[in-house]
Design a protein around this motif. Structure first.
Motif, PDB file in Angstrom:
ATOM      1  N   GLU A  81      -1.920  -1.528  -3.919  1.00 15.34           N
ATOM      2  CA  GLU A  81      -2.961  -0.457  -3.540  1.00 15.34           C
ATOM      3  C   GLU A  81      -2.458   0.851  -3.431  1.00 15.34           C
ATOM      4  O   GLU A  81      -1.575   1.034  -2.902  1.00 15.34           O
ATOM      5  CB  GLU A  81      -3.576  -0.617  -2.186  1.00 15.34           C
ATOM      6  CG  GLU A  81      -4.765  -0.076  -1.766  1.00 15.34           C
ATOM      7  CD  GLU A  81      -5.402  -0.415  -0.714  1.00 15.34           C
ATOM      8  OE1 GLU A  81      -5.397  -1.518  -0.314  1.00 15.34           O
ATOM      9  OE2 GLU A  81      -6.670   0.205  -0.264  1.00 15.34           O
ATOM     10  N   GLN A  82      -3.142   1.910  -4.153  1.00 16.85           N
ATOM     11  CA  GLN A  82      -2.462   3.206  -3.942  1.00 16.85           C
ATOM     12  C   GLN A  82      -3.911   4.061  -3.500  1.00 16.85           C
ATOM     13  O   GLN A  82      -4.936   4.109  -4.182  1.00 16.85           O
ATOM     14  CB  GLN A  82      -2.229   3.775  -5.684  1.00 16.85           C
ATOM     15  CG  GLN A  82      -1.872   5.150  -5.546  1.00 16.85           C
ATOM     16  CD  GLN A  82      -1.511   5.558  -6.797  1.00 16.85           C
ATOM     17  OE1 GLN A  82      -0.040   6.130  -7.073  1.00 16.85           O
ATOM     18  NE2 GLN A  82      -2.431   5.622  -7.753  1.00 16.85           N
ATOM     19  N   THR A  83      -3.639   4.702  -2.396  1.00 14.15           N
ATOM     20  CA  THR A  83      -4.965   5.426  -1.745  1.00 14.15           C
ATOM     21  C   THR A  83      -5.069   6.912  -2.131  1.00 14.15           C
ATOM     22  O   THR A  83      -6.100   7.453  -1.913  1.00 14.15           O
ATOM     23  CB  THR A  83      -4.742   5.109  -0.016  1.00 14.15           C
ATOM     24  OG1 THR A  83      -3.191   5.988   0.137  1.00 14.15           O
ATOM     25  CG2 THR A  83      -4.807   3.812   0.244  1.00 14.15           C
TER      26      THR A  83
ATOM     27  N   GLU B  64       0.878  -1.194  -0.005  1.00  8.59           N
ATOM     28  CA  GLU B  64      -0.145  -0.105  -0.033  1.00  8.59           C
ATOM     29  C   GLU B  64       0.907   1.268  -0.039  1.00  8.59           C
ATOM     30  O   GLU B  64       2.074   1.407   0.822  1.00  8.59           O
ATOM     31  CB  GLU B  64      -0.864  -0.159   1.172  1.00  8.59           C
ATOM     32  CG  GLU B  64      -2.013   1.126   1.258  1.00  8.59           C
ATOM     33  CD  GLU B  64      -2.665   1.205   2.472  1.00  8.59           C
ATOM     34  OE1 GLU B  64      -3.063   0.211   3.317  1.00  8.59           O
ATOM     35  OE2 GLU B  64      -2.645   2.453   2.870  1.00  8.59           O
ATOM     36  N   ILE B  65       0.281   2.344  -0.631  1.00  8.11           N
ATOM     37  CA  ILE B  65       1.117   3.464  -0.904  1.00  8.11           C
ATOM     38  C   ILE B  65       0.179   4.736  -0.975  1.00  8.11           C
ATOM     39  O   ILE B  65      -0.901   4.378  -1.486  1.00  8.11           O
ATOM     40  CB  ILE B  65       2.263   3.220  -1.933  1.00  8.11           C
ATOM     41  CG1 ILE B  65       3.388   4.391  -1.802  1.00  8.11           C
ATOM     42  CG2 ILE B  65       1.506   3.604  -3.425  1.00  8.11           C
ATOM     43  CD1 ILE B  65       4.609   4.268  -2.710  1.00  8.11           C
TER      44      ILE B  65
ATOM     45  N   THR C  50       5.860   0.575  -7.903  1.00  8.03           N
ATOM     46  CA  THR C  50       4.552   0.096  -7.808  1.00  8.03           C
ATOM     47  C   THR C  50       3.978  -0.432  -6.730  1.00  8.03           C
ATOM     48  O   THR C  50       4.591  -0.354  -5.521  1.00  8.03           O
ATOM     49  CB  THR C  50       4.385  -0.945  -9.017  1.00  8.03           C
ATOM     50  OG1 THR C  50       2.838  -1.247  -9.171  1.00  8.03           O
ATOM     51  CG2 THR C  50       5.196  -2.290  -8.399  1.00  8.03           C
ATOM     52  N   ALA C  51       2.603  -0.463  -6.643  1.00 12.29           N
ATOM     53  CA  ALA C  51       2.016  -0.929  -5.356  1.00 12.29           C
ATOM     54  C   ALA C  51       0.849  -1.742  -5.788  1.00 12.29           C
ATOM     55  O   ALA C  51       0.140  -1.585  -6.719  1.00 12.29           O
ATOM     56  CB  ALA C  51       1.421   0.305  -4.527  1.00 12.29           C
TER      57      ALA C  51
ATOM     58  N   THR D 128      -7.566   4.033  -7.819  1.00 16.65           N
ATOM     59  CA  THR D 128      -6.723   2.818  -7.995  1.00 16.65           C
ATOM     60  C   THR D 128      -7.241   1.652  -6.950  1.00 16.65           C
ATOM     61  O   THR D 128      -7.145   1.606  -5.930  1.00 16.65           O
ATOM     62  CB  THR D 128      -5.127   3.004  -7.567  1.00 16.65           C
ATOM     63  OG1 THR D 128      -4.723   4.098  -7.999  1.00 16.65           O
ATOM     64  CG2 THR D 128      -4.251   1.842  -8.033  1.00 16.65           C
TER      65      THR D 128
ATOM     66  N   PRO E  84      -0.893   0.752 -10.298  1.00 16.59           N
ATOM     67  CA  PRO E  84      -0.109   2.025 -10.338  1.00 16.59           C
ATOM     68  C   PRO E  84       1.344   2.004 -10.502  1.00 16.59           C
ATOM     69  O   PRO E  84       1.826   0.908  -9.840  1.00 16.59           O
ATOM     70  CB  PRO E  84      -0.472   2.621  -9.172  1.00 16.59           C
ATOM     71  CG  PRO E  84      -0.452   1.346  -8.040  1.00 16.59           C
ATOM     72  CD  PRO E  84      -1.239   0.314  -8.942  1.00 16.59           C
TER      73      PRO E  84
ATOM     74  N   GLY F  65      -3.765   8.317  -5.283  1.00 12.88           N
ATOM     75  CA  GLY F  65      -3.596   8.577  -6.611  1.00 12.88           C
ATOM     76  C   GLY F  65      -3.820   9.922  -7.077  1.00 12.88           C
ATOM     77  O   GLY F  65      -5.111  10.318  -6.812  1.00 12.88           O
TER      78      GLY F  65
ATOM     79  N   SER G  53       0.797   7.795  -2.887  1.00 15.02           N
ATOM     80  CA  SER G  53       0.968   8.029  -4.460  1.00 15.02           C
ATOM     81  C   SER G  53       2.089   7.442  -4.637  1.00 15.02           C
ATOM     82  O   SER G  53       3.396   7.846  -4.268  1.00 15.02           O
ATOM     83  CB  SER G  53       0.752   9.352  -4.682  1.00 15.02           C
ATOM     84  OG  SER G  53       1.733   9.727  -5.738  1.00 15.02           O
ATOM     85  N   THR G  54       2.321   6.707  -6.032  1.00 15.63           N
ATOM     86  CA  THR G  54       3.610   6.098  -6.306  1.00 15.63           C
ATOM     87  C   THR G  54       4.517   7.305  -6.981  1.00 15.63           C
ATOM     88  O   THR G  54       5.575   7.694  -6.858  1.00 15.63           O
ATOM     89  CB  THR G  54       3.431   4.820  -7.387  1.00 15.63           C
ATOM     90  OG1 THR G  54       2.785   5.487  -8.568  1.00 15.63           O
ATOM     91  CG2 THR G  54       2.917   3.854  -7.021  1.00 15.63           C
TER      92      THR G  54
END
Ligand code: ATP
Length: 262
Positions: free
Chosen positions: A52-54, A26-27, A49-50, A66, A73, A56, A29-30
């Motif tokens: 889950e992107q919370t 989880e991140i 990459t991830a 995402t 992402p 974005g 934003s990449t």
């Protein structure tokens, strides 16, 4: 919906000339993490990459949604060469082209690019691109290329107010692309296309898959006003060329207008 690990990604990308590899469950934003990595000196072609992107982001404070595990992402850090510095605005369509070519070469899926860079399948958006710049004083340090692709069913947001009809690769084609495989396919194309940046072949390729080419479409300006036009092609600086009902030709730079269906 497999969660990728960093070790798996290192293995999948082992023969590609990439920089650091970062893989999160989880991140936020990449791209935000890309800025941090770049400031810390991460090399060219560093990949983030991830699952889950919370948080974005899209252009102009827009959100990129995402869905965990189904939408993918990715951010790539680019340290432009002095030659590439002349064509910084073309990295965003280059990324769109790498997505298109990845889908075509890897899976025989024929997508279109809605100028300047959104990738469409059957006129629905399956991929958004956000190309940002990182500066140190007045020196460009890096480009932070963000690319979000809706791979699987469930990734197209079902919310009111989307700026364009959305879908996923699976919904439009039935093809299920594993995450690691897609990252490799996309990066292979990005690496292959990069030397053509700004060259005739680059423009030819971009123009040959331009959505709405020769068709009447709606061009929406930043202030919300709009007009009908025919998309004619792309100018040598990457601007969009359109013709209106009176036969008048205009060119538009990225960010000035958005294209929409009539
Ligand atoms: P324009 O069409 O005006 O050029 P844009 O393509 O540059 O816009 P982006 O910043 O790339 O817009 O994307 C952000 C927008 O995309 C959001 O405002 C939302 O409407 C839409 N969006 C957000 N998440 C997704 C997604 N997963 N799939 C498709 N569309 C999405």
């Amino acid at each position: 919906m497999e969660k990728l690990t960093k070790d798996e990604l290192i293995e999948v990308l082992k023969d590609l000339p990439v920089g650091e590899i970062h893989c999160f469950d989880e991140i936020g934003s990449t791209n935000d993490f890309g800025f941090e990595c770049s400031a810390a000196g991460a090399p060219d072609m560093t990949v983030i990459t991830a699952f889950e992107q919370t948080k974005g982001r899209g252009r102009m404070q827009r959100k990129w949604i995402t869905a965990p595990g189904t939408s993918l992402p990715m951010t790539v850090i680019i340290r432009p060469t002095s030659e590439e510095m002349k064509y910084l605005n073309l990295f965003s369509p280059l990324t769109g082209l790498a997505v298109r070519e990845g889908l075509l070469k890897g899976y025989k899926i024929d997508s279109r690019i809605k100028w300047p860079n959104d990738v469409l399948l059957n006129r629905r958006k399956i991929c958004g691109i956000l190309c940002e710049t990182q500066w140190e004083g007045d020196q460009l340090n890096a480009l932070i290329l963000g690319v979000g692709i809706n791979l699987l069913h469930g990734s197209a947001p079902e919310i009111p107010g989307l700026n364009y009809p959305a879908s996923s690769v699976e919904d439009e084609t039935g093809v299920i692309i594993p995450r690691a495989e897609w990252i490799r396919t996309f990066l292979t194309q990005l690496i292959h296309l990069r030397p053509f940046l700004g060259k005739q072949k680059f423009f030819e390729q971009w123009e040959s898959c331009l959505a709405y080419k020769g068709e009447e479409t709606r061009l929406v300006r930043q202030d919300g006003s709009s007009e009908r036009c025919i998309v004619t092609g792309i100018a040598p600086d990457g601007s969009l060329i359109t013709t209106d009902q009176n036969g008048e030709t205009k060119t538009w730079i990225a960010g000035e207008i958005s294209l929409r269906e009539i």
